[in-house]
Motif scaffolding. Structure first.
Motif, PDB file in Angstrom:
ATOM      1  N   VAL A 227       0.862  -1.185   0.000  1.00 22.31           N
ATOM      2  CA  VAL A 227       0.000   0.000   0.000  1.00 22.31           C
ATOM      3  C   VAL A 227       0.899   1.236   0.000  1.00 22.31           C
ATOM      4  N   ALA A 228       0.775   2.056  -1.058  1.00 22.81           N
ATOM      5  CA  ALA A 228       1.600   3.261  -1.194  1.00 22.81           C
ATOM      6  C   ALA A 228       0.806   4.488  -0.782  1.00 22.81           C
ATOM      7  N   VAL A 229       1.447   5.354  -0.022  1.00 22.79           N
ATOM      8  CA  VAL A 229       0.774   6.510   0.574  1.00 22.79           C
ATOM      9  C   VAL A 229       1.562   7.776   0.265  1.00 22.79           C
ATOM     10  N   GLN A 230       0.842   8.829  -0.050  1.00 22.36           N
ATOM     11  CA  GLN A 230       1.447  10.133  -0.311  1.00 22.36           C
ATOM     12  C   GLN A 230       0.749  11.181   0.552  1.00 22.36           C
ATOM     13  N   TYR A 231       1.525  12.078   1.128  1.00 22.21           N
ATOM     14  CA  TYR A 231       0.939  13.150   1.928  1.00 22.21           C
ATOM     15  C   TYR A 231       0.331  14.232   1.045  1.00 22.21           C
ATOM     16  N   ARG A 232      -0.793  14.773   1.485  1.00 18.05           N
ATOM     17  CA  ARG A 232      -1.349  15.999   0.914  1.00 18.05           C
ATOM     18  C   ARG A 232      -1.297  17.083   1.977  1.00 18.05           C
ATOM     19  N   GLU A 233      -0.900  18.251   1.555  1.00 19.94           N
ATOM     20  CA  GLU A 233      -0.701  19.347   2.493  1.00 19.94           C
ATOM     21  C   GLU A 233      -1.945  20.222   2.546  1.00 19.94           C
ATOM     22  N   VAL A 234      -2.425  20.465   3.763  1.00 15.66           N
ATOM     23  CA  VAL A 234      -3.612  21.310   3.938  1.00 15.66           C
ATOM     24  C   VAL A 234      -3.343  22.321   5.036  1.00 15.66           C
ATOM     25  N   ILE A 235      -3.982  23.458   4.917  1.00 12.79           N
ATOM     26  CA  ILE A 235      -3.891  24.489   5.938  1.00 12.79           C
ATOM     27  C   ILE A 235      -5.269  24.665   6.544  1.00 12.79           C
ATOM     28  N   GLU A 236      -5.335  24.657   7.852  1.00 16.06           N
ATOM     29  CA  GLU A 236      -6.609  24.826   8.536  1.00 16.06           C
ATOM     30  C   GLU A 236      -6.887  26.294   8.755  1.00 16.06           C
ATOM     31  N   ASP A 237      -8.181  26.660   8.690  1.00 11.41           N
ATOM     32  CA  ASP A 237      -8.573  28.052   8.879  1.00 11.41           C
ATOM     33  C   ASP A 237      -8.052  28.585  10.209  1.00 11.41           C
ATOM     34  N   GLY A 238      -7.439  29.763  10.129  1.00  8.39           N
ATOM     35  CA  GLY A 238      -6.973  30.413  11.349  1.00  8.39           C
ATOM     36  C   GLY A 238      -5.642  29.925  11.868  1.00  8.39           C
ATOM     37  N   LYS A 239      -5.034  28.953  11.175  1.00  9.66           N
ATOM     38  CA  LYS A 239      -3.747  28.425  11.620  1.00  9.66           C
ATOM     39  C   LYS A 239      -2.670  28.703  10.576  1.00  9.66           C
ATOM     40  N   ASP A 240      -1.446  28.867  11.063  1.00  9.33           N
ATOM     41  CA  ASP A 240      -0.318  29.139  10.173  1.00  9.33           C
ATOM     42  C   ASP A 240       0.587  27.928  10.019  1.00  9.33           C
ATOM     43  N   GLU A 241       0.041  26.752  10.272  1.00  7.76           N
ATOM     44  CA  GLU A 241       0.825  25.534  10.141  1.00  7.76           C
ATOM     45  C   GLU A 241       0.154  24.575   9.164  1.00  7.76           C
ATOM     46  N   ILE A 242       0.990  23.831   8.456  1.00 10.37           N
ATOM     47  CA  ILE A 242       0.503  22.881   7.453  1.00 10.37           C
ATOM     48  C   ILE A 242       0.318  21.521   8.098  1.00 10.37           C
ATOM     49  N   SER A 243      -0.801  20.880   7.775  1.00  7.79           N
ATOM     50  CA  SER A 243      -1.021  19.504   8.196  1.00  7.79           C
ATOM     51  C   SER A 243      -0.741  18.584   7.014  1.00  7.79           C
ATOM     52  N   PHE A 244      -0.169  17.417   7.300  1.00  6.17           N
ATOM     53  CA  PHE A 244       0.160  16.449   6.263  1.00  6.17           C
ATOM     54  C   PHE A 244      -0.803  15.271   6.392  1.00  6.17           C
ATOM     55  N   VAL A 245      -1.712  15.150   5.433  1.00  5.11           N
ATOM     56  CA  VAL A 245      -2.757  14.133   5.480  1.00  5.11           C
ATOM     57  C   VAL A 245      -2.371  12.997   4.538  1.00  5.11           C
ATOM     58  N   PRO A 246      -2.195  11.779   5.044  1.00  3.27           N
ATOM     59  CA  PRO A 246      -1.793  10.654   4.180  1.00  3.27           C
ATOM     60  C   PRO A 246      -2.958  10.149   3.332  1.00  3.27           C
ATOM     61  N   PHE A 247      -2.715   9.998   2.026  1.00  2.00           N
ATOM     62  CA  PHE A 247      -3.707   9.475   1.092  1.00  2.00           C
ATOM     63  C   PHE A 247      -3.166   8.209   0.435  1.00  2.00           C
ATOM     64  N   VAL A 248      -4.051   7.246   0.201  1.00  2.00           N
ATOM     65  CA  VAL A 248      -3.678   6.017  -0.494  1.00  2.00           C
ATOM     66  C   VAL A 248      -3.590   6.301  -1.991  1.00  2.00           C
ATOM     67  N   MET A 249      -2.433   6.002  -2.582  1.00  2.00           N
ATOM     68  CA  MET A 249      -2.211   6.295  -3.991  1.00  2.00           C
ATOM     69  C   MET A 249      -2.150   5.051  -4.870  1.00  2.00           C
ATOM     70  N   GLU A 250      -1.687   3.936  -4.314  1.00  2.00           N
ATOM     71  CA  GLU A 250      -1.535   2.720  -5.112  1.00  2.00           C
ATOM     72  C   GLU A 250      -1.621   1.509  -4.182  1.00  2.00           C
ATOM     73  N   VAL A 251      -2.277   0.480  -4.661  1.00  2.00           N
ATOM     74  CA  VAL A 251      -2.418  -0.764  -3.890  1.00  2.00           C
ATOM     75  C   VAL A 251      -2.104  -1.930  -4.817  1.00  2.00           C
ATOM     76  N   GLY A 252      -1.278  -2.852  -4.358  1.00  2.00           N
ATOM     77  CA  GLY A 252      -0.923  -4.005  -5.191  1.00  2.00           C
ATOM     78  C   GLY A 252       0.558  -4.263  -5.139  1.00  2.00           C
ATOM     79  N   ASP A 253       1.143  -4.555  -6.291  1.00  2.00           N
ATOM     80  CA  ASP A 253       2.572  -4.790  -6.408  1.00  2.00           C
ATOM     81  C   ASP A 253       3.258  -3.454  -6.686  1.00  2.00           C
ATOM     82  N   VAL A 254       3.872  -2.869  -5.671  1.00  2.00           N
ATOM     83  CA  VAL A 254       4.488  -1.543  -5.809  1.00  2.00           C
ATOM     84  C   VAL A 254       6.008  -1.672  -5.785  1.00  2.00           C
TER      85      VAL A 254
END
Length: 369
Positions: A307-334
């Motif tokens: 299972v391959a995972v890539q972070y997506r960067e998001v900024i929350e309202d009112g905050k000056d810090e980035i959150s890194f949200v892991p998303f599934v990008m590929e499943v199988g023989d990687v």
């Protein structure tokens, strides 16, 4: 004097995320004699150009054409901070060149930490359509002055390496003017500058300097500027091991910016040493952020996969810090890809509400003993 030894990050901007309002306030307070408003964004935020230097070599640069690429904004702020402590270096550099630097061309996207502007336009693909206000200001700046060089400053994803092992922390490009990728005199001018930068950086971060693809993009900014006769150099700040905040990248981006300006002042449109550019390895797309290896799914039949995972960067309202949200990008023989972090799940359980990980969705599973 070695620029790396005297490098000082601007203490007012310690985080990767830069609030447009904080930047505007800083510029007005500290650099009011050097800045000029060139226009307003879709949401009526100011766009500032900083001008410094008395030299005959005119250079234009711009940052955050994509709002979620802040390294170049940091780099000019850090460059200023560093050269303020080294006035002789500053005077020597800016006696030969005149620099116009457009801060945060896309302030609306910068505030939301998105690639696109507030009307969902990618400024770097809007050269001909001019659907955005912001690209018109950049083109007007180019039309209003004869520039000898341009620096198109960007960042790239963590997926790129130089050799399948080392991250492409910095990549450069002398963009093509046509689909044939002809090596023209203007491209050689860019290659010569990049070659000089490479000579300085390859000892500092060995195996971490790459060459971006020179495929011709008919709607992109850099390709069209060089096609129109203005030598344009692309910077791409990338990954640094265990540094998703890109503080390491920020440092070497700043150093690269200094040595690019120094090379421009020394070469003055000469193409000496342009062949050194060809020594730089081309970027390879080889990595994900995380790969879970040998995951055994909770199914009727034995099913073991990666299972391959890539972070997506998001900024929350009112905050000056980035959150890194892991998303599934590929499943199988990687097996054809590697992970900056690889987790061997042999003998462990896949725990989730579904039997299979969902593609292009946030990670909603755990791996337990």
């Amino acid at each position: 004097m070695n620029f790396e030894q005297i490098y000082i990050p601007n203490p007012d901007f310690p985080n990767r995320y830069i609030s447009p309002e904080k930047l505007f306030s800083y510029l007005q307070t500290n650099l009011s004699n050097y800045i000029h408003e060139i226009g307003r964004s879709y949401l009526e935020k100011p766009i500032y150009r900083l001008s410094i230097g008395s030299g005959n070599i005119n250079v234009l640069a711009w940052s955050q054409m994509h709002g979620n690429e802040s390294n170049a904004t940091h780099a000019i702020l850090d460059l200023w901070e560093t050269l303020d402590k080294a006035p002789e270096m500053k005077d020597e550099l800016f006696s030969k060149i005149s620099l116009d630097f457009i801060f945060m061309l896309n302030p609306d996207g910068s505030e939301r930490w998105t690639r696109l502007n507030a009307s969902d336009v990618d400024l770097n693909r809007d050269f001909h359509n001019e659907a955005s206000k912001e690209i018109k200001y950049l083109k007007a700046a180019v039309a209003g002055k004869k520039y000898d060089y341009a620096l198109n400053l960007h960042e790239q994803r963590t997926i790129f390496t130089t050799d399948g092992i080392h991250p492409a922390t910095l990549s450069f490009l002398a963009p093509s003017e046509n689909v044939e990728r002809t090596v023209t005199d203007n491209r050689k001018k860019c290659m010569a500058v990049i070659g000089k930068v490479y000579e300085h950086l390859k000892e500092m971060i060995p195996d971490q300097i790459g060459r971006y693809s020179d495929e011709f993009y008919p709607t992109s900014t850099g390709d069209n500027f060089i096609k129109a006769g203005m030598p344009t150099i692309l910077f791409e700040g990338g990954h640094f091991i265990d540094d998703y905040t890109r503080k390491g990248t920020r440092k070497y981006y700043t150093i690269a910016l200094y040595y690019a300006l120094k090379a421009i002042s020394d070469l003055n449109s000469d193409i000496e040493g342009w062949e050194n550019y060809l020594e730089i390895p081309e970027n390879k797309e080889t990595h994900y952020d995380i790969i879970y290896r040998n995951v055994k799914l909770d199914t009727e039949h034995e099913c073991i996969l990666d299972v391959a995972v890539q972070y997506r960067e998001v900024i929350e309202d009112g905050k000056d810090e980035i959150s890194f949200v892991p998303f599934v990008m590929e499943v199988g023989d990687v097996k054809k890809r590697k992970g900056w972090l690889e987790i061997d799940c042999t003998g462990k359980k896949f725990i989730a509400d579904t039997k299979y990980p969902k593609l292009d969705a946030p990670v909603e599973f755990t791996i337990e003993d």
